[in-house]
Design an enzyme around this catalytic site. Structure first.
Site, PDB file in Angstrom:
ATOM      1  N   SER A 145       4.020   8.023   8.931  1.00  0.00           N
ATOM      2  CA  SER A 145       5.304   8.580   8.491  1.00  0.00           C
ATOM      3  C   SER A 145       5.229   9.017   7.024  1.00  0.00           C
ATOM      4  CB  SER A 145       6.449   7.586   8.710  1.00  0.00           C
ATOM      5  OG  SER A 145       6.348   6.487   7.847  1.00  0.00           O
ATOM      6  N   ASN A 146       4.412   8.334   6.237  1.00  0.00           N
ATOM      7  CA  ASN A 146       4.231   8.781   4.849  1.00  0.00           C
ATOM      8  C   ASN A 146       3.478  10.111   4.803  1.00  0.00           C
ATOM      9  OD1 ASN A 146       5.289   6.856   2.701  1.00  0.00           O
ATOM     10  ND2 ASN A 146       4.312   5.434   4.135  1.00  0.00           N
TER      11      ASN A 146
ATOM     12  N   LEU B 103     -11.557   0.371  -0.290  1.00  0.00           N
ATOM     13  CA  LEU B 103     -12.578   1.354  -0.666  1.00  0.00           C
ATOM     14  C   LEU B 103     -13.504   0.805  -1.746  1.00  0.00           C
ATOM     15  CD1 LEU B 103     -10.252   4.485  -0.798  1.00  0.00           C
ATOM     16  CD2 LEU B 103     -11.738   3.750   1.091  1.00  0.00           C
TER      17      LEU B 103
ATOM     18  N   ASN C  16      -2.250   4.859  -3.834  1.00  0.00           N
ATOM     19  CA  ASN C  16      -1.869   4.092  -2.643  1.00  0.00           C
ATOM     20  C   ASN C  16      -0.375   3.817  -2.691  1.00  0.00           C
ATOM     21  OD1 ASN C  16      -2.275   2.389  -0.288  1.00  0.00           O
ATOM     22  ND2 ASN C  16      -2.018   0.627  -1.636  1.00  0.00           N
TER      23      ASN C  16
ATOM     24  N   HIS D  14       2.377   0.990  -1.479  1.00  0.00           N
ATOM     25  CA  HIS D  14       2.480  -0.386  -0.975  1.00  0.00           C
ATOM     26  C   HIS D  14       3.960  -0.741  -0.812  1.00  0.00           C
ATOM     27  CE1 HIS D  14       1.234  -4.483  -0.183  1.00  0.00           C
ATOM     28  NE2 HIS D  14       2.234  -4.870  -0.950  1.00  0.00           N
TER      29      HIS D  14
ATOM     30  N   ASP E  53      -4.532  -3.697  -4.310  1.00  0.00           N
ATOM     31  CA  ASP E  53      -3.186  -3.461  -4.865  1.00  0.00           C
ATOM     32  C   ASP E  53      -3.104  -3.791  -6.356  1.00  0.00           C
ATOM     33  OD1 ASP E  53      -2.379  -2.869  -2.227  1.00  0.00           O
ATOM     34  OD2 ASP E  53      -1.803  -4.948  -1.844  1.00  0.00           O
TER      35      ASP E  53
ATOM     36  N   GLU F 188       9.776   4.696   0.431  1.00  0.00           N
ATOM     37  CA  GLU F 188       8.361   5.078   0.311  1.00  0.00           C
ATOM     38  C   GLU F 188       8.193   6.590   0.399  1.00  0.00           C
ATOM     39  OE1 GLU F 188       5.419   2.955   2.635  1.00  0.00           O
ATOM     40  OE2 GLU F 188       6.795   1.296   2.895  1.00  0.00           O
TER      41      GLU F 188
END
Ligand code: GRF
Length: 202
Positions: free
Chosen positions: A13-14, A90, A104, A106, A147, A176
């Site tokens: 969805s992002n 990664l 990223n 979160h 994170d 988000e």
């Protein structure tokens, strides 16, 4: 034209919010590749529907070489890598060559409810269990931790007494989509300056 790659593991969805942002003229960029470590990620269908080239790099097959395989695809091809619900961590050349060029999203206000094992619905279960009144999401640069990279922006969402993890997740997810689009726009416009752990929006 500013070029990005989007990495996904699931629903996407992002990813969809980025596709929509481009189609609505809010984001002046192109998605050169959507890469998934899961062959059944619904986000792959979203990408195909939007005419975007997709790649499946199954973590079970690539194992410790996953980051390198991603690097081979994106090297000299994109300006930014967006992790949009991408689960593997990664490492290696990909992180070195794309320093401050990987972001990223979160679903919590980092440094709360983040780190190893903290993903998906678990994040919201922990927020509810703890009894926080405010949660939200964080867009941050990716470094070699989980994170831990410099924070670009955060958006808050209220937590209500009767919330379930699911209702909180839905409320945060809406934030988000806004946050990710906003962060990508700032990066496209060259408005993000990193100084150590701190990020200045200029
Ligand atoms: C989002 O909550 C994101 O913050 C997290 O994984 C979820 C992915 O959702 N990293 P989607 O696949 O973009 O719908």
């Amino acid at each position: 034209m500013f070029k990005i790659a989007v990495l996904i593991s699931g629903n996407g969805s992002n990813l969809q919010s980025i596709i929509d942002g481009i189609e609505e003229g809010k984001l002046d960029c192109s998605i050169e590749a959507v890469i998934s470590d899961k062959s059944n990620a619904y986000g792959l269908e979203r990408a195909t529907k939007a005419g975007i080239q997709t790649y499946i790099l199954d973590k079970k097959i690539y194992g410790v070489n996953l980051s390198q395989a991603i690097f081979e695809i994106v090297h000299r091809k994109v300006d930014l890598i967006v992790l949009a619900g991408f689960l593997p961590v990664l490492d290696g050349e990909l992180l070195e060559k794309f320093k401050n060029k990987i972001i990223n999203i979160h679903p919590s206000l980092i440094p709360a409810f983040c780190g190893n094992g903290m993903y998906g619905i678990k994040v919201h279960e922990e927020a509810i269990k703890y009894g926080v009144k405010v949660s939200g999401c964080t867009v941050h640069f990716v470094d070699d931790g989980t994170d831990t990279g410099p924070i670009i922006l955060q958006k808050t969402a209220p937590v209500y007494f009767n919330d379930s993890a699911k209702t909180l997740q839905e409320r945060v997810l809406e934030k988000e989509h806004v946050a990710l689009t906003e962060a990508i726009k700032l990066l496209i416009d060259g408005k993000v300056r990193v100084e150590g752990r701190k990020v200045e929006i200029i």
